[in-house]
Design a protein around this motif. Structure first.
Motif, short mmCIF file in Angstrom:
data_model
loop_
_atom_site.label_atom_id
_atom_site.label_comp_id
_atom_site.label_asym_id
_atom_site.label_seq_id
_atom_site.Cartn_x
_atom_site.Cartn_y
_atom_site.Cartn_z
N ILE A 346 24.02 35.51 34.58
CA ILE A 346 24.16 34.45 35.44
C ILE A 346 23.88 33.11 34.54
CG2 ILE A 346 23.59 32.96 37.49
CD1 ILE A 346 23.52 35.55 38.99
N GLY A 347 22.79 32.70 34.04
CA GLY A 347 22.48 31.35 33.50
C GLY A 347 23.07 31.36 32.01
N ASP A 348 23.50 30.41 31.40
CA ASP A 348 24.06 30.14 30.19
C ASP A 348 23.27 30.90 29.08
OD1 ASP A 348 22.01 28.02 29.97
OD2 ASP A 348 23.32 26.26 30.00
N ARG A 349 21.79 30.85 29.05
CA ARG A 349 21.24 31.41 28.13
C ARG A 349 21.38 33.05 27.95
NH1 ARG A 349 16.02 31.52 25.23
NH2 ARG A 349 16.03 33.19 23.86
N ALA A 350 21.21 33.54 29.33
CA ALA A 350 21.68 35.06 29.45
C ALA A 350 22.99 35.49 29.05
CB ALA A 350 21.59 35.55 31.11
N ASN A 351 23.95 34.64 29.58
CA ASN A 351 25.30 34.75 29.02
C ASN A 351 25.53 34.81 27.40
OD1 ASN A 351 27.59 35.18 31.21
ND2 ASN A 351 26.21 33.87 31.91
N ARG A 352 24.65 33.80 26.75
CA ARG A 352 24.92 33.94 25.33
C ARG A 352 24.32 35.05 24.76
NH1 ARG A 352 23.66 28.34 22.52
NH2 ARG A 352 25.67 27.89 23.49
N GLU A 353 23.18 35.42 25.22
CA GLU A 353 22.48 36.61 24.78
C GLU A 353 23.13 37.99 24.74
OE1 GLU A 353 19.38 36.68 22.90
OE2 GLU A 353 18.80 34.74 23.64
N VAL A 354 23.79 38.15 25.90
CA VAL A 354 24.89 39.26 26.25
C VAL A 354 25.83 39.22 25.28
CG1 VAL A 354 26.23 40.49 27.69
CG2 VAL A 354 24.19 39.57 28.52
N LEU A 355 26.54 38.13 24.91
CA LEU A 355 27.53 37.92 24.16
C LEU A 355 27.17 38.16 22.68
CD1 LEU A 355 29.31 34.66 25.79
CD2 LEU A 355 30.30 36.96 25.52
N ASP A 385 30.42 28.83 24.61
CA ASP A 385 30.53 30.47 24.70
C ASP A 385 31.78 30.60 25.59
OD1 ASP A 385 28.20 31.09 23.44
OD2 ASP A 385 26.97 30.42 25.20
N ILE A 386 32.23 29.63 26.15
CA ILE A 386 33.72 30.02 27.24
C ILE A 386 34.76 30.85 26.31
CG2 ILE A 386 35.26 29.31 28.56
CD1 ILE A 386 33.20 26.97 29.42
N PRO A 387 34.93 30.50 25.17
CA PRO A 387 36.18 31.08 24.37
C PRO A 387 35.84 32.39 23.76
CG PRO A 387 35.40 28.96 23.28
CD PRO A 387 34.75 29.12 24.34
N ARG A 388 34.40 32.79 23.64
CA ARG A 388 34.14 34.08 23.14
C ARG A 388 34.32 35.14 24.10
NH1 ARG A 388 27.94 33.76 21.96
NH2 ARG A 388 28.32 35.34 20.67
N PHE A 389 34.56 35.02 25.32
CA PHE A 389 35.24 36.05 26.14
C PHE A 389 36.46 36.32 25.74
CE2 PHE A 389 31.71 34.32 28.66
CZ PHE A 389 31.26 35.30 29.57
N GLY A 390 37.35 35.49 25.70
CA GLY A 390 38.67 36.00 25.27
C GLY A 390 38.74 36.62 23.80
N GLN A 391 38.01 35.69 22.97
CA GLN A 391 37.95 36.24 21.61
C GLN A 391 37.47 37.71 21.44
OE1 GLN A 391 35.55 33.36 19.87
NE2 GLN A 391 37.23 31.71 19.92
N LEU A 392 36.19 37.98 22.36
CA LEU A 392 35.63 39.23 22.06
C LEU A 392 36.27 40.34 22.82
CD1 LEU A 392 31.96 38.10 21.78
CD2 LEU A 392 33.40 38.95 19.98
N GLY A 393 37.31 40.07 23.96
CA GLY A 393 37.73 40.83 24.76
C GLY A 393 36.61 41.47 25.86
N VAL A 394 35.64 40.54 25.99
CA VAL A 394 34.75 40.69 27.08
C VAL A 394 35.34 40.08 28.52
CG1 VAL A 394 32.36 40.32 27.91
CG2 VAL A 394 32.70 40.52 25.55
N ILE A 395 35.13 40.98 29.40
CA ILE A 395 35.70 40.79 30.78
C ILE A 395 34.61 39.89 31.51
CG2 ILE A 395 36.11 42.00 32.86
CD1 ILE A 395 37.35 44.17 30.85
N ALA A 396 35.21 39.08 32.12
CA ALA A 396 34.17 38.24 33.22
C ALA A 396 34.12 38.75 34.58
CB ALA A 396 34.68 36.65 33.13
N ALA A 397 33.19 39.55 34.72
CA ALA A 397 33.47 40.20 36.38
C ALA A 397 32.94 39.27 37.21
CB ALA A 397 32.60 41.58 36.36
N MET A 398 33.67 38.19 37.77
CA MET A 398 33.01 37.18 38.46
C MET A 398 33.22 37.43 40.30
SD MET A 398 34.08 34.03 35.89
CE MET A 398 32.86 32.78 36.73
N GLN A 399 32.71 36.46 41.02
CA GLN A 399 32.59 36.58 42.32
C GLN A 399 33.22 35.31 43.12
OE1 GLN A 399 29.78 37.71 40.58
NE2 GLN A 399 30.82 39.79 40.46
N GLY A 400 34.55 35.03 43.37
CA GLY A 400 34.77 33.88 43.79
C GLY A 400 34.12 33.32 44.94
N ILE A 401 33.72 33.89 45.98
CA ILE A 401 32.79 33.53 47.06
C ILE A 401 31.52 32.93 46.64
CG2 ILE A 401 31.69 35.81 47.51
CD1 ILE A 401 33.25 34.11 50.36
N HIS A 402 30.81 33.48 45.70
CA HIS A 402 29.61 33.01 44.86
C HIS A 402 29.82 31.38 44.77
CE1 HIS A 402 27.42 36.58 45.25
NE2 HIS A 402 27.34 36.83 43.77
#
Ligand SMILES: [Zn+2]
Length: 547
Positions: A346-355, A385-402
């Motif tokens: 969820i947090g930006d650090r967590a997202n960076r670590e996973v990427l 980190d935003i462009p890394r999702f597309g570059q790496l082919g990582v899926i952003a499994a998000m929730q609109g209602i959140h």
């Protein structure tokens, strides 16, 4: 056969149709009413859509399936507007409970309360107020996010939590001014309390426990079908639960299709992965080929792991729940055994670590070209980190209602700069080439795709404001995020996610055309039919032919 409708297929080669015919669970014809006429046989069920909208069945992209049923069995605290409302609900339950029984509730959120409780610590109540109404029963009330629990004194006692108990790794026992536990347990600090709950549950007979699980599954299935969901992507179940899913799928008892992330520690995973891997068991009703891990917690409870401190708690950068090195080991297991990896961040650090973990594993395995690993939530991102999702082919499994539920505290927690730059940035992610999924994280949110679709296309918050409108999805994008994108994120887009010849006849019929009605009318849309494999699995009362 469906006819006289507006069928949005999501197939670019044939975007709309009037009629659809299915046989043996698959779509055999799509076109005008006259064109599908020839498929009518002696036993064909013909549904007159009367111009209503039919879409590919909704795919819930991230939810907790048994959690939905469990929620129904406990106290539903989602609508509580004050702490006193919750105390009244607990008091009623305490009067009815068997001696010694736990009282469990879920879904409360302090930001929904009209005023903070008095007294409070960081906006949370003190357990004495709960003790006063519990009649000696242990009471555990889980936060809407699932990342914190509020418990009474009896639970603290059973869990052995006192003023001298130190915070566990990745958790916090919130204390009052005198240094006593307030009753709020964040993240891993919930562990001892939940173990005490499990201990009580485990004392019941195996038959009672199996019956409970079965009840939860049935409750969850009927709720999902009633809301138009034909496939549910379950964000983490233990092997013992998957065993039950498997039996039910093979006996054709599931009702809707499940795609499940396996959740257990690496040591056990290693032996279980080959045994549990299955694609489309029971005629396409169960797939298990993904693993779930957690990098951090949630934003509301300040458990999201951030690069910079919280704007409203400058001493804290949140919590790292599972060691990145351990998740790296899971990644290796996933490669070896042909599984997708799905890590909560969820947090930006967590997202960076996973990427970072994903990127290094991908680099070591250049032969793996199509892994479709996912980041569950991908909620708050650093611009880099935003462009890394597309570059790496990582899926952003998000929730609109959140987005719309959390908006009231996102700016408090992150400040306006981080919120604008990286909070629920669906358009930025899609423009960078990422696949963005959608869902509700039920039972954190109501599992309704309609409410989530509305949030996704409006980003409208309860107070009437709109949360960074430029990141809204269009109607078509939102529908695609809830169907084709979720299918793709599960390697299932060849059989689901759009209506095409040869694909599964999974269709949802709605009382309003959510692709064209004014925003405000979306929320009053009802599900008219939920069709799974060509069979009507739910029939609403909102319209459509009764014949
Ligand atoms: Zn979740």
């Amino acid at each position: 056969m469906l006819r006289n409708g507006k069928i949005a297929t999501l197939n670019p080669a044939q975007p709309t149709a009037q009629a659809l015919a299915a046989r043996g669970g698959r779509i055999v014809a799509l076109g005008g009413d006259a064109e599908v006429q020839q498929f009518i046989g002696a036993h064909t069920r013909i549904i007159d859509l009367r111009g209503q909208l039919a879409i590919p069945g909704f795919i819930e992209g991230h939810g907790h399936f048994t959690g939905i049923g469990e929620f129904r069995l406990g106290l539903d605290l989602r609508d509580a507007l004050t702490w006193d409302d919750i105390l009244a609900q607990v008091a009623r339950a305490a009067q009815q409970a068997q001696p010694g029984a736990w009282i469990v509730g879920r879904g409360w959120h302090q930001s929904k309360w009209a005023a903070p409780p008095d007294p409070n610590v960081e906006g949370f109540p003190l357990h004495a107020s709960l003790d006063a109404v519990s009649g000696g029963h242990p009471v555990l009330l889980e936060h809407a996010s699932g990342h914190a629990s509020f418990v009474n004194g009896r639970v603290l006692e059973l869990a052995g939590i006192t003023s001298s108990t130190p915070d566990p790794n990745g958790g916090e026992i919130l204390k009052d001014a005198a240094g006593n536990p307030s009753g709020l347990l964040r993240e891993a600090a919930q562990g001892a309390a939940k173990r005490a709950l499990e201990k009580w549950r485990a004392q019941r007979t195996p038959a009672e426990q199996a019956a409970d699980l079965r009840k939860m599954i049935d409750l969850a299935a009927s709720e999902c079908l009633a809301k138009g969901i034909t496939t549910f992507e379950d964000a983490g179940s233990p092997p013992s639960t998957v065993d039950v899913f498997r039996r039910m799928a093979e006996n054709h008892e599931l009702g809707l299709r499940l795609w499940v992330m396996l959740r257990e520690a690496n040591q056990k995973l290693e032996g279980d992965l080959d045994r549990y891997r299955v694609a489309g068991a029971g005629g396409g009703f169960l797939t298990v080929r993904a693993i779930k891990r957690y990098m951090d917690g949630a934003l509301g409870s300040r458990g999201a792991w951030l690069l910079e401190p919280y704007s409203d708690s400058p001493a804290s950068t949140g919590l790292n729940l599972e060691d990145p090195a351990d998740i790296r080991r899971t990644a290796e297991l996933a490669i070896q055994h042909g599984y997708q990896l799905c890590v909560h961040a969820i947090g930006d650090r967590a997202n960076r670590e996973v990427l970072n973990v994903y990127e290094s594993v991908f680099r070591e395995h250049p032969e793996q070209k199509d892994l479709r690993w996912r980041i569950e939530h991908a909620q708050h991102l650093n611009a880099a980190d935003i462009p890394r999702f597309g570059q790496l082919g990582v899926i952003a499994a998000m929730q609109g209602i959140h987005c719309t539920s959390d908006a009231p505290f996102v700016i408090l927690r992150l400040g306006p700069k981080r919120a604008e730059e990286g909070a629920y940035v669906w358009q930025k992610l899609m423009k960078s080439g990422a696949i963005v999924g959608n869902g509700t994280d039920a039972p954190v949110e109501n599992v309704s795709p309609i409410a989530c679709f509305y949030a996704t296309v409006t980003r409208k918050v309860k107070d009437g404001s709109v949360f960074y409108p430029d990141q809204r999805m269009s109607r078509q994008e939102a529908l695609r995020s809830y169907t084709w994108n979720n299918a793709y994120a599960a390697f299932e887009e060849k059989v689901k996610g759009s209506l095409e010849l040869g694909k599964l006849a999974d269709v949802t019929v709605l009382s309003r055309d959510i692709l064209t009605v004014p925003d405000d009318e979306i929320l009053s849309t009802d599900v008219v039919y939920t069709i799974v494999g060509g069979k009507v699995a739910f029939e609403g009362t909102a319209g459509g032919s009764r014949r």
